[in-house]
Design an enzyme around this catalytic site. Sequence first.
Site, PDB file in Angstrom:
ATOM      1  N   VAL A 163     -14.742  28.479 -28.597  1.00 43.82           N
ATOM      2  CA  VAL A 163     -14.025  28.517 -27.308  1.00 43.82           C
ATOM      3  C   VAL A 163     -14.250  27.215 -26.535  1.00 43.82           C
ATOM      4  O   VAL A 163     -13.302  26.597 -26.029  1.00 43.82           O
ATOM      5  CB  VAL A 163     -14.485  29.734 -26.466  1.00 43.82           C
ATOM      6  CG1 VAL A 163     -13.867  29.709 -25.084  1.00 43.82           C
ATOM      7  CG2 VAL A 163     -14.127  31.032 -27.188  1.00 43.82           C
ATOM      8  N   LYS A 199     -16.831  38.694 -22.165  1.00 37.12           N
ATOM      9  CA  LYS A 199     -16.591  40.116 -21.857  1.00 37.12           C
ATOM     10  C   LYS A 199     -17.876  40.910 -21.756  1.00 37.12           C
ATOM     11  O   LYS A 199     -17.974  41.857 -20.978  1.00 37.12           O
ATOM     12  CB  LYS A 199     -15.634  40.761 -22.869  1.00 37.12           C
ATOM     13  CG  LYS A 199     -16.045  40.632 -24.337  1.00 37.12           C
ATOM     14  CD  LYS A 199     -15.538  39.369 -24.947  1.00 37.12           C
ATOM     15  CE  LYS A 199     -16.302  38.948 -26.171  1.00 37.12           C
ATOM     16  NZ  LYS A 199     -15.501  38.710 -27.340  1.00 37.12           N
ATOM     17  N   GLU A 232     -10.228  35.715 -16.888  1.00 44.51           N
ATOM     18  CA  GLU A 232      -9.003  36.151 -17.580  1.00 44.51           C
ATOM     19  C   GLU A 232      -9.188  36.201 -19.103  1.00 44.51           C
ATOM     20  O   GLU A 232      -8.704  37.114 -19.783  1.00 44.51           O
ATOM     21  CB  GLU A 232      -7.852  35.198 -17.224  1.00 44.51           C
ATOM     22  CG  GLU A 232      -6.528  35.541 -17.850  1.00 44.51           C
ATOM     23  CD  GLU A 232      -5.986  36.904 -17.412  1.00 44.51           C
ATOM     24  OE1 GLU A 232      -5.786  37.093 -16.211  1.00 44.51           O
ATOM     25  OE2 GLU A 232      -5.775  37.774 -18.284  1.00 44.51           O
ATOM     26  N   GLY A 261     -13.170  32.291 -37.219  1.00 43.29           N
ATOM     27  CA  GLY A 261     -13.750  32.167 -35.867  1.00 43.29           C
ATOM     28  C   GLY A 261     -13.374  33.286 -34.924  1.00 43.29           C
ATOM     29  O   GLY A 261     -13.545  33.164 -33.717  1.00 43.29           O
ATOM     30  N   GLU A 284     -17.387  38.163 -33.556  1.00 45.06           N
ATOM     31  CA  GLU A 284     -18.554  37.882 -32.718  1.00 45.06           C
ATOM     32  C   GLU A 284     -19.699  37.372 -33.592  1.00 45.06           C
ATOM     33  O   GLU A 284     -19.706  37.586 -34.810  1.00 45.06           O
ATOM     34  CB  GLU A 284     -19.022  39.169 -32.036  1.00 45.06           C
ATOM     35  CG  GLU A 284     -18.024  39.761 -31.066  1.00 45.06           C
ATOM     36  CD  GLU A 284     -17.648  38.798 -29.964  1.00 45.06           C
ATOM     37  OE1 GLU A 284     -18.507  38.392 -29.187  1.00 45.06           O
ATOM     38  OE2 GLU A 284     -16.460  38.426 -29.890  1.00 45.06           O
ATOM     39  N   LYS A 343     -13.989  45.419 -23.296  1.00 41.96           N
ATOM     40  CA  LYS A 343     -12.729  44.903 -22.741  1.00 41.96           C
ATOM     41  C   LYS A 343     -11.945  46.024 -22.053  1.00 41.96           C
ATOM     42  O   LYS A 343     -11.363  45.823 -20.992  1.00 41.96           O
ATOM     43  CB  LYS A 343     -11.901  44.272 -23.855  1.00 41.96           C
ATOM     44  CG  LYS A 343     -12.527  42.982 -24.405  1.00 41.96           C
ATOM     45  CD  LYS A 343     -11.859  42.569 -25.695  1.00 41.96           C
ATOM     46  CE  LYS A 343     -12.422  41.281 -26.247  1.00 41.96           C
ATOM     47  NZ  LYS A 343     -12.005  41.030 -27.639  1.00 41.96           N
TER      48      LYS A 343
END
Length: 414
Positions: free
Chosen positions: A12, A101, A125, A183, A186, A201
Site C-alpha cells: 500500500v 481496518k 476510506e 499482494g 494479510e 470491514k
Amino acid sequence: MVNIAMLGYGVVGSGVAELILRNKYRFKDELNEELVLSKILVKNIGRHANNKNSGLLTEDIDDIFEERVDIIVEAMGGLDPSYEYVKMALNMKKHVVTANKDLIAEYGYELLRLARKNGVTIHFEASVGGGIPILKSINECLVGNQIKSIKSILNGTTNFILSKMNRNGMSYGNALKLAQDLGFAEANPDSDVKGYDAARKLSILSTIAYNRRVNWKDINIEGIMEIDSDDFRYAKLKKCNIKLLGMSKICNDDIYASVMPVMVKEDSVLGKIENEYNAILVEGDAVGDVMFSGKGAGMFPTASAVFGDIADIIEHKKEKSIVFSKEKARINGNWSLKSKWFMRIKTDDRIKVIESIPLNFKSCYILSNDFSGNKNEVAAFVSSDNENAVNDYIEKIKQKKYAESVKKLLVLDK
Ligand code: HSE
C-alpha cells in the site's frame, strides 16, 4: 506546500508514494499547494536500498513527527505499533490517513474522538472495500436515507480463492498462495480465510450506515476453510456460486450481522463479482438498492482511496468527517428471514437421514447426486422460516449415531 510523511512502505505504501508523485501539482492552480512526500518510516532501510525513494527512508519515528509535516499516512497495518503511532500523530495535531481496518474496527471511536479533541481529522476510506468509495458515499451522498441492509463481498483474498476454485478448479491452497503472491492477502492470511478481515470491514461499514457502533467481535463469523470443490458442484445444480458475504440489517432494535459463505445465484449482482473485486449492495429507504463494486485489494486501488482522503484534508473538508456514534449496537447473529438452506450430512445410513429431512422441513429437495464418491453423504436444499430451525435439526441429527457431521450454507436464490 503540503508535507506528507508515511508510516510503512509495503504494497500500500509504495502505491501511495507513487500517487503522491503523480499528483504533485494537482492542487497547484486551485489552492497554490504542492505535495511533498518528506519521510517514510521503515523497519529496515537496508531492505529498500535500491528504491527510488530510498533518500526519504528513516527508521526513526521522531523524523515522522517533524514540525513541517502536515499529514501522516499510516500504511503499516496491524495494531502494534500503528495504534500508538497514530495516537501520537493526532496528539501532535497531524491529520492522519489510514488504510488500516484492524485499527479502525478496534479503536475507531477513540481515535475519532482524539482527532476531534486535537482539531485534526483521521480519514480511513481505504479501510473498507479498497478502491471503492463506499464510506464517503454512505456518510455523504446517502445521508438522507435510513440504511436498511448491507450485503457485501469485503475480502479480496477469499473472493479470489473462491473464484479460482469455481472457475479454474484450482485447489484452495494454490489459490491462497497466488493471492499472497499478488499482494492481496494479510500478513497472516488466517484473518482473510477465517472471515475476520471481512467482519472488521463490515463492522466499520455498519457503524457508519446504522449510526450505532457495531463491534466486530459480536459478529457471527464463519470462514471459507471448509468450502471444497463438491460444494461448488452442488451449487452449480442450482445455478449458484459461493461467496463469502458480509451481511447486516436493521432488525427492530437489533442489528443482524454475519460473515459466512453463502450460495448466491450465478447471475445475481453479487454472484458475478470475481477475483479480488469487492462489492457492496446498500439498501436505503429512499434510494432503494445501490451497488458499489471495484478492486478491494492491491497496491493502486488502495492507494487511490488513500489519496482521495489526502485530497479531502488539503481541500479542508473537515466538516464532513465521519463520526462514530456513542451508542453501541446490539447484535443478533441469527438469519431470521424465510430462506433456503443447503445441507451436507455425512452419514453411514443415508436412508435414515433422507427420511428425517421431510419430517423436519415443510419443503425440501433431496439431491440424488452424491459427489462425495463414497456414497456416505446426503445433500439437500430445505426451506426454513429461520436459521434457528435449521440449527435445531442439525443438533438433533448430530446426536444420532449414523450422522457424523453437517455442513450448512444459506442460499440466496432471489
Ligand atoms: N487482505 C485484504 C483483502 C486486503 O484480501 O481484502 C485489503 O483489505
